[in-house]
Design an enzyme around this catalytic site. Structure first.
Site, PDB file in Angstrom:
ATOM      1  CB  SER A  36     -12.778  91.562  77.428  1.00  0.00           C
ATOM      2  OG  SER A  36     -13.420  92.761  77.789  1.00  0.00           O
ATOM      3  CD  GLU A  37     -11.004  96.858  75.961  1.00  0.00           C
ATOM      4  OE1 GLU A  37      -9.872  96.696  75.462  1.00  0.00           O
ATOM      5  OE2 GLU A  37     -11.996  97.216  75.312  1.00  0.00           O
TER       6      GLU A  37
END
Ligand SMILES: [Zn+2]
Length: 228
Positions: free
Chosen positions: A79-80
């Site tokens: 997600s990063e």
């Protein structure tokens, strides 16, 4: 056999080690490695989202380009991802990025405190103190840009109310940067238990000399290995 088997094995080993050292929780943190070799131009290997470290296998790692597009239909990337892409695009001297949520460093990040240059080894490995930027929501382009801008030419940055990002010319180096940030954060917190003025920075002239050594080491490593 997978073209990137060796790199998958290495990034997997670092991911497991990051969890073993307690630098992340089971589902937190992430890591990426710039791929090298024929056909690797502009490709990254990155950890997946929603998979606990203790269940991770090398084939879960995601190959993507610098536009953030995975090359196959495997697991979804971290997600990063935006954070990793931004650093790999802007810092050509960096081959790997590790993002951890270690306790003492995160405590400094929650307190909104940068970690000043208090021990020699942090200048040699990080390039100075560990700066902290403004708060940004996890997984956003804003967080990616704030982190990259705040880190500047150093090797580490604190994400406010969140965690740590460390970079290096290899994936093990990036892991050791995150580990060092955690150890220095512990020293920073404990030194203040001696009272006001307990966390004394190094003398300014020593900081300058050590920063020169840091820059020289980087130049040498880039010249020896332009990919790394
Ligand atoms: Zn995080």
């Amino acid at each position: 056999m997978d073209q990137w088997e060796a790199q998958r094995t290495e990034l997997h080993a670092v991911s497991v080690e990051m969890y073993r050292r307690g630098l992340v929780g089971a589902y937190s943190g992430n890591a990426s490695l710039r791929l090298e070799g024929s056909g690797a131009e502009g490709l990254l290997l990155i950890t997946p989202t929603q998979k606990p470290w203790y269940r991770l296998v090398p084939q879960d790692l995601v190959v993507m380009n610098l536009d953030g597009e995975p090359l196959d239909d495997g697991p979804a990337p971290s997600s990063e991802t935006a954070l990793h892409l931004e650093i790999h695009r802007k810092r050509r001297d960096v081959a790997a990025v590790v993002h951890s949520h270690s306790i003492y460093a995160s405590a400094a990040a929650v307190a909104g405190r940068e970690i000043p240059p208090i021990v020699d080894e942090m200048i040699f490995a990080i390039g100075g103190g560990v700066p902290i930027g403004d708060y940004a929501f996890p997984g956003t382009e804003e967080l990616a840009q704030t982190a990259c801008r705040t880190m500047g030419e150093g090797n580490a940055v604190l994400l406010r109310n969140h965690g740590v990002v460390g970079v290096g010319s290899g994936i093990w180096e990036a892991l050791e940067v995150c580990d060092l940030v955690e150890r220095v954060a512990r020293i920073f917190v404990l030194s203040q238990s001696f009272g006001p003025g307990g966390a004394n920075p190094l003398p300014p002239d020593i900081i300058e000399i050590e920063k020169q050594v840091f820059k020289m080491q980087r130049r040498v490593s880039v010249e020896i290995d332009p990919q790394g």
